[in-house]
Write an enzyme that holds these catalytic residues in place. Sequence first.
Site, PDB file in Angstrom:
ATOM      1  N   THR A 188       0.824  -1.209   0.000  1.00 32.29           N
ATOM      2  CA  THR A 188       0.000   0.000   0.000  1.00 32.29           C
ATOM      3  C   THR A 188       0.858   1.259   0.000  1.00 32.29           C
ATOM      4  O   THR A 188       1.865   1.314   0.698  1.00 32.29           O
ATOM      5  CB  THR A 188      -0.861  -0.007   1.275  1.00 32.29           C
ATOM      6  OG1 THR A 188      -1.783  -1.075   1.154  1.00 32.29           O
ATOM      7  CG2 THR A 188      -1.576   1.294   1.493  1.00 32.29           C
ATOM      8  N   VAL A 217     -12.928  -4.898   3.047  1.00 34.42           N
ATOM      9  CA  VAL A 217     -12.331  -3.564   3.034  1.00 34.42           C
ATOM     10  C   VAL A 217     -11.257  -3.523   4.111  1.00 34.42           C
ATOM     11  O   VAL A 217     -11.482  -3.982   5.241  1.00 34.42           O
ATOM     12  CB  VAL A 217     -13.395  -2.477   3.298  1.00 34.42           C
ATOM     13  CG1 VAL A 217     -12.747  -1.116   3.504  1.00 34.42           C
ATOM     14  CG2 VAL A 217     -14.391  -2.424   2.142  1.00 34.42           C
ATOM     15  N   GLY A 218     -10.105  -3.008   3.753  1.00 35.76           N
ATOM     16  CA  GLY A 218      -9.006  -2.917   4.719  1.00 35.76           C
ATOM     17  C   GLY A 218      -8.989  -1.594   5.444  1.00 35.76           C
ATOM     18  O   GLY A 218      -9.998  -0.873   5.519  1.00 35.76           O
ATOM     19  N   ASP A 219      -7.835  -1.266   5.975  1.00 36.48           N
ATOM     20  CA  ASP A 219      -7.693  -0.039   6.763  1.00 36.48           C
ATOM     21  C   ASP A 219      -7.518   1.208   5.916  1.00 36.48           C
ATOM     22  O   ASP A 219      -7.831   2.317   6.367  1.00 36.48           O
ATOM     23  CB  ASP A 219      -6.466  -0.162   7.677  1.00 36.48           C
ATOM     24  CG  ASP A 219      -5.187  -0.385   6.863  1.00 36.48           C
ATOM     25  OD1 ASP A 219      -5.194  -1.281   5.990  1.00 36.48           O
ATOM     26  OD2 ASP A 219      -4.208   0.343   7.074  1.00 36.48           O
ATOM     27  N   GLY A 240       0.287  -2.910   5.569  1.00 37.63           N
ATOM     28  CA  GLY A 240       0.304  -4.248   6.139  1.00 37.63           C
ATOM     29  C   GLY A 240      -1.113  -4.779   6.254  1.00 37.63           C
ATOM     30  O   GLY A 240      -2.019  -4.312   5.562  1.00 37.63           O
ATOM     31  N   GLY A 242      -4.514  -4.916   7.152  1.00 28.32           N
ATOM     32  CA  GLY A 242      -5.358  -3.823   7.603  1.00 28.32           C
ATOM     33  C   GLY A 242      -6.257  -4.134   8.777  1.00 28.32           C
ATOM     34  O   GLY A 242      -6.645  -3.236   9.535  1.00 28.32           O
TER      35      GLY A 242
HETATM   36  C1  SD4 Z   1      -5.104  -3.551   3.464  1.00 31.28           C
HETATM   37  N1  SD4 Z   1      -3.286  -2.299   4.398  1.00 31.28           N
HETATM   38  O1  SD4 Z   1      -5.995  -3.549   2.637  1.00 31.28           O
HETATM   39  C2  SD4 Z   1      -3.884  -2.716   3.175  1.00 31.28           C
HETATM   40  C3  SD4 Z   1      -3.039  -3.461   2.204  1.00 31.28           C
HETATM   41  C4  SD4 Z   1      -1.659  -3.715   2.506  1.00 31.28           C
HETATM   42  O2  SD4 Z   1      -0.130  -5.451   2.561  1.00 31.28           O
HETATM   43  O3  SD4 Z   1      -0.987  -2.892   3.058  1.00 31.28           O
HETATM   44  N2  SD4 Z   1      -1.225  -4.911   2.156  1.00 31.28           N
HETATM   45  O4  SD4 Z   1      -5.132  -4.225   4.479  1.00 31.28           O
END
Ligand code: SD4
Length: 335
Positions: A188, A217-219, A240, A242
Amino acid sequence: MGNRRQFLQATMLAAGAAVLPRVESTPVAGGARVVSTWDFGVGANAAAWPVLARGGSALDAVEAGARWAEADLCNPTVGRCGNPDRDGVLTLDASIMDGDGRCGAVAALEDIAHPVSVARAVMEKTPHVMLVGAGAQQFAVAQGFQKTPLLTDSARDAWREWLKTSKYAPQINAERQTRPGDKTNHDTLGILARDAQGRLAGACTTSGMAWKLHGRVGDSPIIGAGLYVDNEVGAATASGVGEEMIRNAASFLVVELMRQGRSPADACREAIDRVVRKRPEASKTLQVCFLAMNKDGDVGAFALHRGFVYAVQDASPGPHDRLQDAASVYRTEQK
Ligand code: SD4
């Protein structure tokens, strides 16, 4: 419809824990600076910097940086080249926020190449903060964004390959390995900027975890989880897995820790400690990374696992684009 159109206008864990030095970059009193997650943050910063260098706003700068990442054809975790979900559908999440608390976000957006700009339109042209799915796409099209199929052949091939096992197990710094030929840590993009007037802004953009459940849906589009900005204190963003950021309202937490007097690096480290304390076992196998900037432009970062890098660009003498390693709880990259 007419109305709608008008409207739309551990104490660290004992095992593996390490006490590591603070990571701070040189303060830039009165100056502009931009920082971004991961090695492709160098490119995002390079796109954002000209805006800051000509006296433009931090908000314009972070949007420019995020748009660069969204258009990057080498990045399988952000924008048009992102990996799809388990059903083969590419869905994008993004948010943007300025230091006055104005913010906008989109989640699970399909077939629109620049979700960060749609997020900005949500912020500026609606009374809302977040639009999702079909509604976000409808809004984007009404705002003049072009609807275009985004899934690339290589993302489709990677998904077909994944289907052979259909094993969903996020790997640490996984984006490194998602495709043959991928260069390094793709993940990200979180980008934070301070402009010459001392205003702060941030943006976060992603295709989320590859092979996620459709609708996950992530963070990154959640204000306070993947991004938070307050001109009185500073800004923070995350990368990371989320779910851990959402559980801990993590970017808000980092900013609030800075409000209490912590340096950016110490605030990031304390937020990582919370992740570890809440889920000590899970934290051994998940990557979580925070990047923060205080209102003076000091920068710090911390990660659960080794391998998180971030890029810093400002007008200081010497190299203007610096890639820095974040300290981490676990020194050894877990495989
Ligand atoms: C999520 N933080 O959707 C984001 C994606 C990401 O390693 O950072 N992936 O969780």
